[in-house]
Design a protein around this motif. Structure first.
Motif, PDB file in Angstrom:
ATOM      1  N   TRP A 104     -42.673  50.823 -46.130  1.00 13.37           N
ATOM      2  CA  TRP A 104     -43.390  51.845 -46.904  1.00 13.37           C
ATOM      3  C   TRP A 104     -43.126  53.190 -47.316  1.00 13.37           C
ATOM      4  O   TRP A 104     -43.784  54.006 -47.421  1.00 13.37           O
ATOM      5  CB  TRP A 104     -44.626  51.343 -45.499  1.00 13.37           C
ATOM      6  CG  TRP A 104     -45.452  50.328 -45.700  1.00 13.37           C
ATOM      7  CD1 TRP A 104     -44.598  49.293 -44.584  1.00 13.37           C
ATOM      8  CD2 TRP A 104     -45.486  49.444 -46.393  1.00 13.37           C
ATOM      9  NE1 TRP A 104     -45.081  48.530 -44.467  1.00 13.37           N
ATOM     10  CE2 TRP A 104     -45.513  48.187 -45.724  1.00 13.37           C
ATOM     11  CE3 TRP A 104     -46.863  49.617 -47.626  1.00 13.37           C
ATOM     12  CZ2 TRP A 104     -46.716  47.263 -45.915  1.00 13.37           C
ATOM     13  CZ3 TRP A 104     -47.283  48.830 -47.785  1.00 13.37           C
ATOM     14  CH2 TRP A 104     -47.749  47.723 -47.405  1.00 13.37           C
ATOM     15  N   PRO A 105     -41.270  53.425 -47.500  1.00  7.42           N
ATOM     16  CA  PRO A 105     -41.305  54.700 -48.016  1.00  7.42           C
ATOM     17  C   PRO A 105     -42.546  55.305 -48.813  1.00  7.42           C
ATOM     18  O   PRO A 105     -43.362  55.035 -50.395  1.00  7.42           O
ATOM     19  CB  PRO A 105     -40.124  54.636 -49.279  1.00  7.42           C
ATOM     20  CG  PRO A 105     -40.170  53.083 -49.456  1.00  7.42           C
ATOM     21  CD  PRO A 105     -41.339  52.085 -48.469  1.00  7.42           C
ATOM     22  N   LEU A 106     -42.529  56.192 -48.546  1.00  8.30           N
ATOM     23  CA  LEU A 106     -43.843  56.860 -49.249  1.00  8.30           C
ATOM     24  C   LEU A 106     -45.238  56.769 -49.935  1.00  8.30           C
ATOM     25  O   LEU A 106     -45.727  57.288 -50.681  1.00  8.30           O
ATOM     26  CB  LEU A 106     -43.141  57.751 -51.026  1.00  8.30           C
ATOM     27  CG  LEU A 106     -41.863  59.021 -50.981  1.00  8.30           C
ATOM     28  CD1 LEU A 106     -41.721  59.047 -52.200  1.00  8.30           C
ATOM     29  CD2 LEU A 106     -42.374  59.773 -49.835  1.00  8.30           C
ATOM     30  N   ARG A 107     -44.882  56.097 -49.008  1.00 11.07           N
ATOM     31  CA  ARG A 107     -46.439  54.234 -48.577  1.00 11.07           C
ATOM     32  C   ARG A 107     -47.229  55.082 -47.054  1.00 11.07           C
ATOM     33  O   ARG A 107     -48.293  53.905 -47.215  1.00 11.07           O
ATOM     34  CB  ARG A 107     -46.687  53.055 -49.355  1.00 11.07           C
ATOM     35  CG  ARG A 107     -46.336  53.448 -50.586  1.00 11.07           C
ATOM     36  CD  ARG A 107     -46.127  52.110 -51.891  1.00 11.07           C
ATOM     37  NE  ARG A 107     -45.432  51.143 -51.023  1.00 11.07           N
ATOM     38  CZ  ARG A 107     -45.138  49.858 -50.691  1.00 11.07           C
ATOM     39  NH1 ARG A 107     -46.143  49.403 -51.339  1.00 11.07           N
ATOM     40  NH2 ARG A 107     -44.247  49.442 -50.021  1.00 11.07           N
ATOM     41  N   MET A 108     -47.349  55.096 -46.257  1.00  5.53           N
ATOM     42  CA  MET A 108     -47.333  55.134 -45.025  1.00  5.53           C
ATOM     43  C   MET A 108     -47.565  57.111 -44.870  1.00  5.53           C
ATOM     44  O   MET A 108     -47.146  57.363 -45.113  1.00  5.53           O
ATOM     45  CB  MET A 108     -46.500  54.308 -44.265  1.00  5.53           C
ATOM     46  CG  MET A 108     -47.231  54.384 -43.127  1.00  5.53           C
ATOM     47  SD  MET A 108     -45.827  53.877 -41.238  1.00  5.53           S
ATOM     48  CE  MET A 108     -46.072  51.906 -41.614  1.00  5.53           C
ATOM     49  N   LEU A 109     -48.904  56.725 -45.121  1.00  8.75           N
ATOM     50  CA  LEU A 109     -49.536  58.323 -44.045  1.00  8.75           C
ATOM     51  C   LEU A 109     -50.071  58.484 -42.520  1.00  8.75           C
ATOM     52  O   LEU A 109     -50.038  57.593 -41.905  1.00  8.75           O
ATOM     53  CB  LEU A 109     -50.569  58.632 -45.306  1.00  8.75           C
ATOM     54  CG  LEU A 109     -50.199  58.788 -46.818  1.00  8.75           C
ATOM     55  CD1 LEU A 109     -49.930  57.753 -47.187  1.00  8.75           C
ATOM     56  CD2 LEU A 109     -51.947  59.604 -47.421  1.00  8.75           C
ATOM     57  N   ASN A 110     -49.386  59.539 -41.871  1.00 11.74           N
ATOM     58  CA  ASN A 110     -50.175  59.580 -40.666  1.00 11.74           C
ATOM     59  C   ASN A 110     -51.083  60.871 -40.615  1.00 11.74           C
ATOM     60  O   ASN A 110     -50.896  62.346 -41.520  1.00 11.74           O
ATOM     61  CB  ASN A 110     -49.212  59.323 -39.672  1.00 11.74           C
ATOM     62  CG  ASN A 110     -49.728  59.737 -38.261  1.00 11.74           C
ATOM     63  OD1 ASN A 110     -50.359  59.069 -38.065  1.00 11.74           O
ATOM     64  ND2 ASN A 110     -49.066  60.661 -37.387  1.00 11.74           N
ATOM     65  N   ILE A 111     -52.022  61.191 -39.413  1.00  7.47           N
ATOM     66  CA  ILE A 111     -52.265  62.484 -39.351  1.00  7.47           C
ATOM     67  C   ILE A 111     -52.406  63.020 -37.730  1.00  7.47           C
ATOM     68  O   ILE A 111     -52.353  61.664 -37.328  1.00  7.47           O
ATOM     69  CB  ILE A 111     -53.947  62.499 -39.563  1.00  7.47           C
ATOM     70  CG1 ILE A 111     -54.954  63.683 -39.296  1.00  7.47           C
ATOM     71  CG2 ILE A 111     -54.713  61.266 -38.426  1.00  7.47           C
ATOM     72  CD1 ILE A 111     -55.764  63.333 -40.665  1.00  7.47           C
ATOM     73  N   HIS A 112     -51.815  64.388 -37.670  1.00  9.21           N
ATOM     74  CA  HIS A 112     -51.703  64.905 -36.615  1.00  9.21           C
ATOM     75  C   HIS A 112     -52.566  65.796 -36.643  1.00  9.21           C
ATOM     76  O   HIS A 112     -52.052  66.482 -36.842  1.00  9.21           O
ATOM     77  CB  HIS A 112     -49.954  64.590 -36.629  1.00  9.21           C
ATOM     78  CG  HIS A 112     -49.477  65.864 -35.516  1.00  9.21           C
ATOM     79  ND1 HIS A 112     -49.266  64.200 -34.577  1.00  9.21           N
ATOM     80  CD2 HIS A 112     -48.790  66.366 -34.898  1.00  9.21           C
ATOM     81  CE1 HIS A 112     -48.773  64.896 -33.525  1.00  9.21           C
ATOM     82  NE2 HIS A 112     -48.628  66.458 -33.622  1.00  9.21           N
ATOM     83  N   PRO A 113     -52.926  66.082 -34.692  1.00  6.81           N
ATOM     84  CA  PRO A 113     -53.496  67.566 -34.984  1.00  6.81           C
ATOM     85  C   PRO A 113     -52.797  68.510 -34.499  1.00  6.81           C
ATOM     86  O   PRO A 113     -52.805  68.979 -33.112  1.00  6.81           O
ATOM     87  CB  PRO A 113     -54.374  66.713 -33.287  1.00  6.81           C
ATOM     88  CG  PRO A 113     -53.499  65.575 -32.509  1.00  6.81           C
ATOM     89  CD  PRO A 113     -52.851  65.254 -33.970  1.00  6.81           C
ATOM     90  N   SER A 114     -51.509  69.093 -35.125  1.00  9.22           N
ATOM     91  CA  SER A 114     -51.488  70.404 -34.773  1.00  9.22           C
ATOM     92  C   SER A 114     -50.463  70.728 -36.185  1.00  9.22           C
ATOM     93  O   SER A 114     -50.802  69.691 -36.833  1.00  9.22           O
ATOM     94  CB  SER A 114     -50.124  70.048 -34.198  1.00  9.22           C
ATOM     95  OG  SER A 114     -48.902  69.281 -34.552  1.00  9.22           O
ATOM     96  N   LEU A 115     -50.625  71.949 -36.354  1.00  2.00           N
ATOM     97  CA  LEU A 115     -50.081  72.175 -37.695  1.00  2.00           C
ATOM     98  C   LEU A 115     -47.854  71.988 -37.673  1.00  2.00           C
ATOM     99  O   LEU A 115     -47.817  72.331 -36.829  1.00  2.00           O
ATOM    100  CB  LEU A 115     -50.239  73.897 -38.268  1.00  2.00           C
ATOM    101  CG  LEU A 115     -51.289  74.426 -38.000  1.00  2.00           C
ATOM    102  CD1 LEU A 115     -51.645  75.849 -37.984  1.00  2.00           C
ATOM    103  CD2 LEU A 115     -52.103  73.353 -39.481  1.00  2.00           C
TER     104      LEU A 115
END
Ligand code: GRF
Length: 217
Positions: A104-115
């Motif tokens: 999934w190159p450049l097609r998988m995203l994640n959200i992370h709770p920090s900068l």
């Protein structure tokens, strides 16, 4: 342009998933949530997805023991079955194998709770408070084999208050998460994000010069 088919992967509460579902209700949004996939049968987010009429699949990681590759292969098979274009990790609490991420190159995203790149991993709000950070926040990034390390697509910063506790800080960051995840997915689904030297460019344009002061003076 046809809408991109998105799978949201969850393990729990699913509030970011709900934010993505809400954004995708707009017919002009460039992505549809075609599948919610959980590794836990009791993930609270599943009920939200069900109520929204979204297809649900559960693949219990425990059934695979220590065989991460087999678990990831089972997920890949489901993603292929649903013709998924983009994968969004949203509180998905499993480490992924490089072989799976590499599909999934450049097609998988994640959200992370920090900068990011600050405070990778768990307990980010507690660690930010203990470290005396004055600015904290959330990041949406592309997923690479290294945990919480891929190119950053969108970040939002919040000021840390002197009287902040973990719960209050987490709640303010979460409010920003719900803004930036739909925004980042929109940009990716519209094909507007390129990666150059490990950084994302939106529409090929570097970010303008900007400074944020904390406190505001
Ligand atoms: C969020 O804080 C997200 O950044 C992190 O896990 C949490 C998931 O919350 N990866 P929710 O399930 O989206 O409510």
């Amino acid at each position: 342009m046809s809408r991109k088919r998105v799978a949201v992967l969850i393990s729990g509460r699913g509030s970011n998933m709900a934010a993505l579902i809400a954004a995708a209700k707009d017919k002009d949004y460039p992505a549809e949530i075609a599948l919610v996939l959980s590794n836990k049968t009791d993930a609270a987010g599943l009920a939200i997805a069900h109520a929204a009429g979204i297809a649900i699949e559960v693949i219990d990681h425990a059934a695979f023991g220590k065989d991460r590759a087999a678990f990831d292969a089972a997920m890949q098979a489901v993603l292929v079955k649903y013709n998924i274009d983009i994968v969004c990790l949203a509180g998905f609490m499993r480490l992924l194998t490089p072989g799976f991420v590499g599909q999934w190159p450049l097609r998988m995203l994640n959200i992370h709770p920090s900068l990011l790149p600050a405070f990778k991993g768990l307990d980010t709000h507690k660690r930010a408070l203990e470290a005396g950070a004055t600015v904290h926040g959330a990041s949406v990034h592309f997923v690479t084999a290294e945990l919480d390390a891929g190119p950053i697509i969108v970040q939002a910063a919040v000021a840390v208050r002197n009287d902040d506790g973990e719960a209050a800080l987490a709640a303010r960051v979460l409010g920003q998460e719900h803004r930036i995840y739909p925004l980042a997915l929109k940009l990716v689904a519209e094909g507007r994000v390129q990666v150059e030297n490990g950084r994302c460019l939106i529409d090929g344009v570097p970010v303008p010069d900007a400074a944020h002061l904390t406190p505001v003076l």
